[in-house]
Design a protein around this motif. Sequence first.
Motif, PDB file in Angstrom:
ATOM      1  N   GLN A 225      -9.129   0.508  -1.724  1.00 35.51           N
ATOM      2  CA  GLN A 225      -7.724   0.852  -1.417  1.00 35.51           C
ATOM      3  C   GLN A 225      -7.122   1.292  -2.556  1.00 35.51           C
ATOM      4  O   GLN A 225      -6.439   2.255  -2.755  1.00 35.51           O
TER       5      GLN A 225
ATOM      6  N   LEU B 215      -9.159   0.597   8.871  1.00 36.17           N
ATOM      7  CA  LEU B 215      -9.280   0.759   7.434  1.00 36.17           C
ATOM      8  C   LEU B 215      -9.129   2.171   6.941  1.00 36.17           C
ATOM      9  O   LEU B 215      -8.284   2.687   6.000  1.00 36.17           O
TER      10      LEU B 215
ATOM     11  N   ILE C 191      -2.528   5.857   2.606  1.00 34.58           N
ATOM     12  CA  ILE C 191      -2.425   5.656   1.146  1.00 34.58           C
ATOM     13  C   ILE C 191      -2.398   7.260   0.575  1.00 34.58           C
ATOM     14  O   ILE C 191      -1.781   7.600  -0.558  1.00 34.58           O
TER      15      ILE C 191
ATOM     16  N   ARG D  51       0.703  -0.990  -0.080  1.00 33.74           N
ATOM     17  CA  ARG D  51       0.038   0.003  -0.071  1.00 33.74           C
ATOM     18  C   ARG D  51       1.031   1.049  -0.106  1.00 33.74           C
ATOM     19  O   ARG D  51       0.269   2.327   0.399  1.00 33.74           O
TER      20      ARG D  51
ATOM     21  N   ILE E 189      -8.579  -3.474   9.510  1.00 27.65           N
ATOM     22  CA  ILE E 189      -8.600  -3.816   8.168  1.00 27.65           C
ATOM     23  C   ILE E 189      -8.733  -5.441   7.948  1.00 27.65           C
ATOM     24  O   ILE E 189      -8.212  -6.274   8.594  1.00 27.65           O
TER      25      ILE E 189
ATOM     26  N   SER F  19     -12.959  -3.925  -0.114  1.00 27.92           N
ATOM     27  CA  SER F  19     -11.830  -3.094   0.643  1.00 27.92           C
ATOM     28  C   SER F  19     -10.866  -2.812  -0.309  1.00 27.92           C
ATOM     29  O   SER F  19     -10.024  -1.882  -0.235  1.00 27.92           O
ATOM     30  N   GLU F  20     -10.177  -3.953  -0.885  1.00 28.48           N
ATOM     31  CA  GLU F  20      -9.006  -3.997  -1.755  1.00 28.48           C
ATOM     32  C   GLU F  20      -9.299  -2.977  -3.006  1.00 28.48           C
ATOM     33  O   GLU F  20      -8.376  -2.090  -3.238  1.00 28.48           O
TER      34      GLU F  20
ATOM     35  N   LEU G  75      -5.536   3.459   7.209  1.00 31.69           N
ATOM     36  CA  LEU G  75      -4.947   3.159   6.229  1.00 31.69           C
ATOM     37  C   LEU G  75      -5.003   3.857   4.791  1.00 31.69           C
ATOM     38  O   LEU G  75      -4.077   4.399   4.050  1.00 31.69           O
ATOM     39  N   LEU G  76      -6.284   4.018   4.700  1.00 34.19           N
ATOM     40  CA  LEU G  76      -6.824   4.862   3.370  1.00 34.19           C
ATOM     41  C   LEU G  76      -6.074   6.251   3.408  1.00 34.19           C
ATOM     42  O   LEU G  76      -5.804   6.673   2.291  1.00 34.19           O
TER      43      LEU G  76
END
Lengths: 370, 253
Positions: free
Chosen positions: B146, B95, B102, A327, B130, B142-143, B98-99
């Motif tokens: 992302q 989640l 990213i 990621r 996640i 979810s994948e 993490l988003l």
Amino acid sequence: MPDEVREFESEEVRKRLESVGIELDPKERSATFVQVDQEVKLSKSFFEGVEVMSIKAALEKYDWLEDYFWKAVRKDQDEFTREADSEDVNGYFIRALPNAKVEIPVEACLYLRTKGHKQRVHNIIIAEENSELNIISGCTSHPGVMAGLHIGISEFFVKRNAKLTFTMIHSWESNIEVRPRSAAIVEENGTFISNYILMNPVKLVQMYPTAYLNGKNSQAIFSSVIVGLEGANIDVGSRAVLNAENSKAEIVSRTISRGGRIVARGHLVGNVSGVKGHLECRGLILTENGSIEAIPVLEANHPDVDLSHEAAIGKIAEEEIFYLMSRGLSRDEAISAIVRGFMEIEIKGLPEALKREIDKAISLVEKELL
Amino acid sequence: MLRLVNLSVDVNTKRVLTNVSLYVREGETLALFGPNGSGKSTLMNAIIGNPKYKITEGRIIFKKHDITRVPTDERVKLGLGIAFQSPPAISGIKLIDLLKKIAEIRGTEEEKIYEYAKKLKMEEHLEREINRGFSGGEMKRSELLQLLVMNPDFVMLDEPDSGVDLENIGIVGKAIRELLERDKKKREKAGIIITHTGHILDYVDADYGAILYRGRIACIGDPYEILEDVREFGYEGCVEKCLTKYGNLNLRR
């Protein structure tokens, strides 16, 4: 900063206090208690529903308090409890009055000021019927005070329909020994939540706090996040004794060894029908010289009890590191995020202010940790 | 955009891919077929740089960079993106966090996260850890979420349709079309879609199809023709048909 604790004004000391959740800011706290070595420097309540004073003052004020002494913890439990049973013992008395909702936390600071000092503390904490009480207890030592001993007796009394949340954050030095001795007695419909955070150097911490769930529908939740740095010897457990119908207990620990030796214990005792308990010990070893021993113990003294445990120890899963790298996180960022996530425990019923303090304590040392 | 040159890959010292060469150009989408265990996921893992997959021979060239030995996060920064078939659950990381990370890495506006989450019906999952307790279909979404936030130039999708229920296959298809710019006249993105059933091709068109068979590229052609042949003759029959038609075709076009 209150005048009584002007000695804490230096940036270095403030930082230390902050790292164990001590703000010394009346706007952020319902009450403040500060004990330096054996001397109580400050005890003030800013909220009428909560009483805070030195245990000595409380004994003078309330005759009945005598009955609470050594009621939850046995005086002759070991050499440390015997040592604490001395003339110059001091400590705090914190009491939420009946029906009082003390949502803003009370802070209690136990400060080890003198090198080689044996700090002995005896605390009594009472959440009276229908009350709610939140406490942050921060224990730390003066910068440069590398050696000493802290013995802390804490006896908690959670009365009917009361809820007591106690968060203890420790920050010591590499040659300090710490021996807390705590126990709680929880009455009908009472809830005792105990959180323990230890992330800094220490020579030895040894404790096994116990909750006696003596009232119907009472419950206890123990959560601990422990980091063992090189040279540390940490033996920490939590015990819940389920003595009453429908009582419940949950014990969760997250231990990380970065060179330290950690023993993570847990003990659930089911003594009557219809009780429920769960124990979870998870450990993460970050370096080759560390060790973690998880010892979960379940004890059923009645056929109709529901006790369970899960324990797992290991290193960080490469699969998870790789996933986060896919990621765009660097390897270090990924490891840091996973370790941070590992320490993130969802503590049910934890007030926002305490959650913030725990998060802050964790993030303050996290950078040095990795 | 992405070129594989004579790539051989071992997993646990066992050879899984042998001499795979492929070239996917800007704007193109390749559908990759193959039976279970033929090496499809291995190929994607090797391209993204999973250390468990050892490249023993050959090279991976992405946007003119040789990335054969480059760490995964650098490949992602160059514009590679992958949606895994079964991603791990990660405790303690939400989640949404993490988003946001990213978005920061790839320079995506944070508002986009919520926009995409809505499109993929993942708004309620943002505050969850996640993949923890996610159903198969939720993991796929979810994948994709992302990936949308990541906005990669080269998109790898490993079985994006498996485990996705009928109700959601449409929104999954739509997200993939967006990722691969299939609705644009002039496309800059490219990618590979692994599909076992070919189901997703009802929603996303591909320019080429290829079969990976026993660790080798066995057949390249029109994706819909290949799919039809697989359905009719099975993989073995289809590969045989390919071989008689084109000869032993190892290099693309």
